[in-house]
Design a protein around this motif. Structure first.
Motif, PDB file in Angstrom:
ATOM      1  N   ILE B  71       0.676  -0.992   0.155  1.00  0.00           N
ATOM      2  CA  ILE B  71       0.088  -0.043  -0.064  1.00  0.00           C
ATOM      3  C   ILE B  71       0.804   1.212  -0.005  1.00  0.00           C
ATOM      4  O   ILE B  71       1.863   1.420   0.577  1.00  0.00           O
ATOM      5  CB  ILE B  71      -1.023   0.194   1.284  1.00  0.00           C
ATOM      6  N   ILE B  72       0.395   2.269  -0.598  1.00  0.00           N
ATOM      7  CA  ILE B  72       1.230   3.524  -0.788  1.00  0.00           C
ATOM      8  C   ILE B  72       0.401   4.920  -0.285  1.00  0.00           C
ATOM      9  O   ILE B  72      -0.845   4.772  -0.571  1.00  0.00           O
ATOM     10  CB  ILE B  72       1.824   3.783  -2.076  1.00  0.00           C
ATOM     11  N   GLY B  73       1.098   5.795   0.114  1.00  0.00           N
ATOM     12  CA  GLY B  73       0.347   6.947   0.535  1.00  0.00           C
ATOM     13  C   GLY B  73       1.019   8.262   0.182  1.00  0.00           C
ATOM     14  O   GLY B  73       2.074   8.135  -0.656  1.00  0.00           O
ATOM     15  N   GLY B  74       0.520   9.360   0.480  1.00  0.00           N
ATOM     16  CA  GLY B  74       1.062  10.344   0.230  1.00  0.00           C
ATOM     17  C   GLY B  74       2.695  10.780   0.870  1.00  0.00           C
ATOM     18  O   GLY B  74       2.811  10.353   2.062  1.00  0.00           O
ATOM     19  N   GLY B  75       3.180  11.780   0.395  1.00  0.00           N
ATOM     20  CA  GLY B  75       4.401  11.966   0.926  1.00  0.00           C
ATOM     21  C   GLY B  75       5.374  12.962  -0.210  1.00  0.00           C
ATOM     22  O   GLY B  75       5.205  12.761  -1.320  1.00  0.00           O
TER      23      GLY B  75
END
Lengths: 634, 75
Positions: B71-75
């Protein structure tokens, strides 16, 4: 005065060169807490609608929070707010680093700046004493040089400096503010507001620790979280791969924004991955104040024709993509150089990459020619051209002058249908996450009060399965059921209402999204306990969520006053089309009608008029914002 | 048939090995493979085999390599 606060808000009028200190009552602090909520209180009370963002009447507010500067992990952040010169809306940007904690130790909970100095100045704040100092000799200097000179002239290596480079001075509408050369209040052009006030820097130094209600308890939670950070795979991923860890999944899936969003498939994506980054340019990692995660990258390049100074940190995921694949560039060394230049000049790397990619597409489609570009062959993939354009934008030379005003402005000036090549919300260029694989991110792009932003809520992928960290760890908010990342139905809308408010609370309190659930190991209960142990207030998540909601409504009203309507809560057209090329070819288009229904439902869930998106008087009363009712009756 | 699983990103740190191999005598879904490998679906964002992104119900009928992306998120 409540624990955790200094009790002092510094007001500075740069026109009259006067400053004074306000000591608000406890009820003020408990209503607005800090960050954007506190800033919006002043913006709504002291700024007239339709103020020119680059005029002396714009307020520029620096605001950490009650827990900023405590020893607890991942709470270093502070907010800068002003009316944005890029969007014309409420402008806001949070930064990590060390400056926010130092301001608190220097004796202030916030700084509210108005007016404009006739000559360049900087503010020097040391243990409660405030001086407005001449900065004529610093004007025009890049950030590294400025920091060096100020540290030498004040003979203090421990000062912390928030400052602007030439892009801020030259009023580039996406200029940002930097502290310690590598921690940015990015987006929204707040550096240009600082430049318009001729304020080069704010230098802070403090020696007084924050007064905590229960120091032992804060220390105990700090130890518990820090211990878990070392073993947790999500935190370890942030430490070892950093945010560039997002590149590989995106490129392999075919949703890495490339060639000005014409495709998600970037054939040379391997060159941009965190693994390649670590092998080729990474020198080390750094941490913000009191953070055990150490996600910040530091790069160094020492080649005869290409040198990158590690003092400026290293590119994050957004930069690796916005100055990389979005411009068709796959050379990490050049991306690192471009990042260094943006950091020296203080330019937002997302908007910089996006305006250059827009110009590249215009050039390839023959809407711009070599005469327009000053002889630069501005094609996708031309890395030397990108470096030249960054400098031209910062100094507003030639085509750079046009691009310095943002892609919306540039497209209108170019005409010939160039507007179809811009991708923005409320005038701010979109970040590097594709809503076609994460629709909640799309909702947040559309609804963000300060234009498209990827940090307005945790992303959909953390809530996709019953085992997902967001579902397991956020039951306190009523997050109980998973929702598919590509779903845009009622459950997604309800989930993202909560997530928007939750991360708004993070912004207000200066909490790093990488320190607490769902992105990392600190739990909701631990964060609450840190707040209670800092303030002595027996607060709850109910109160904190109301605080977040309060600030969202304040921003909504600020924007309404400025003329924004529900028509501005949109997504760029590209997301209503399928991916072209790569593994997701022919898939992904968001259904426009479904998206519009989702926006309308979100208005209703927020207690806003479903047609106009304007907060209802009842909602304002519920949130203690009855003083704003007249604004919505206009 | 042999199904080879390659773990990417932070998944490498969560599970004992970043490459796993499982053998099956009949067609098998991604869902069953992940269950047998004790990999949580909550950790996995994209599943890739060859040049295709597939869902959990994708059925393997012959040996293959599967890449799992976190899973990937903002950054």
């Amino acid at each position: 005065m409540p624990y955790g606060y200094t009790g002092n808000i510094l007001h500075v009028d740069l026109s009259s060169r006067k400053h004074w200190i306000e000591n608000p009552p406890e009820t003020f602090y408990r209503t607005y807490w800090g960050g954007r909520a506190l800033a919006l209180y002043y913006m709504l009370n002291q700024m007239k609608p339709h103020t020119d963002p680059l005029s002396p009447d714009n307020l520029l507010i620096f605001a950490p929070s009650v827990i900023t500067g405590t020893p607890a992990p991942a709470l270093p952040r502070y907010t800068v707010c002003a009316k944005s010169p890029l969007t014309g809306a409420q402008g806001e940007a949070e930064a990590g680093g060390w400056w926010g904690p130092e301001l608190k130790k220097a004796g202030f909970d916030a700084i509210v700046i108005k007016g404009s100095s006739p000559t360049p100045v900087y503010l020097y704040i040391k243990d409660g004493k405030v001086e407005i100092k001449d900065a004529t000799h610093l004007w025009g200097k890049d950030t590294g040089t400025t920091q060096k000179i100020i540290k030498e002239e004040l003979s203090d290596d421990k000062i912390k400096i928030a400052q602007i480079g030439p892009a801020g001075e030259n009023l580039v509408r996406f200029a940002n503010i930097v502290n310690e050369l590598k921690h940015f209040n990015g987006r929204n052009g707040l550096g240009a507001v600082m430049g318009s006030k001729k304020l080069k820097a704010i230098v802070v130094r403090g020696t007084k620790p924050i007064d905590l209600y229960n120091k032992e308890r804060v220390s105990q939670i700090t130890k518990e979280i820090t211990k878990r950070v070392m073993d947790n795979p999500l935190s370890r991923g942030l430490r070892e791969l950093g945010t560039p860890g997002v590149v590989r999944p995106s490129y392999e899936a075919g949703c890495l924004p490339s060639y000005n969003w014409t495709t998600g498939y970037f054939k040379e994506g391997e060159n941009l991955t965190a693994e390649t980054y670590n092998k080729t340019i990474l020198k080390g990692t750094k941490a913000c104040y009191a953070c055990p995660i150490r996600c910040k990258r530091v790069v160094e390049i020492n080649e005869p024709n290409l040198k990158v100074d590690p003092a400026y940190g290293g590119p994050e995921y957004e930069t690796t993509t916005s100055l990389g694949s979005i411009c068709g560039i796959s050379d990490l060394k050049y991306i690192a150089k471009a990042n260094e230049l943006c950091n020296k000049f203080t330019m937002d790397t997302i908007s910089t990459g996006m305006v250059i990619a827009f110009a590249m597409q215009c050039y390839e489609e023959e809407m711009l020619n070599k005469e327009d570009t000053g002889g630069i062959e501005l094609t996708f993939g031309n890395k030397e051209a990108m470096l030249k354009m960054i400098e031209k934008i910062a100094y507003r030379k030639g085509l750079g002058d046009l691009l310095s005003q943002g892609s919306c402005f540039a497209a209108k000036k170019i005409g010939k249908g160039a507007e179809k090549f811009i991708h923005q919300v409320k005038g701010q260029e979109i970040p590097m996450h594709d809503p076609r694989v994460k629709t909640g991110v799309g909702l947040q792009y559309a609804l963000s009060d300060y234009g498209a932003d990827h940090m307005k809520a945790a992303h959909d992928s953390f809530f996709k399965d019953q085992d997902s960290v967001g579902i397991k760890e956020m039951k306190d908010l009523g997050v109980l059921e998973p929702v598919s990342p590509t779903d845009i139905g009622e459950k997604k809308v309800a989930l993202f209402k909560l997530l928007d408010i939750y991360w708004t609370v993070f912004d207000i309190l200066g909490v790093c999204d990488f320190g607490y659930v769902p992105r990392s190991v600190g739990t909701m209960e631990e964060l609450l306990e840190i707040i209670r142990s800092t303030t002595g207030w027996e607060t709850t998540w109910f109160e904190l969520m109301k605080l977040g909601e309060r600030s969202i409504n304040m921003a909504r009203i600020f924007n309404y006053r400025e003329g924004f309507t529900s028509k501005d809560d949109t997504l760029p057209e590209v997301f209503y089309q399928n991916f072209k090329g790569g593994p997701l070819d022919g898939q992904g288009a968001i259904n426009k009608e479904d998206f519009q229904k989702a926006i309308r439902l979100r208005y209703e869930l927020m207690g806003w008029d479903p047609d106009t998106g304007i907060p209802t008087p009842a909602k304002l009363i519920e949130l203690g914002l009855d003083w704003l009712i007249d604004e919505v009756k206009r | 048939m042999k199904i080879s699983i390659k773990l990417e990103g932070y998944l490498k740190y969560k599970y004992p090995s970043d490459i796993l191999e499982l053998n099956y005598s009949e067609p098998v879904t991604v869902y069953k493979i992940l269950k047998d490998a004790k990999i949580s679906l909550g950790d996995v964002f994209f599943i890739k085999t060859g040049d295709k992104i597939v869902k959990e119900d994708y059925l393997f009928t012959e040996s293959a390599e599967v890449k799992l992306f976190p899973i990937i998120g903002g950054g």
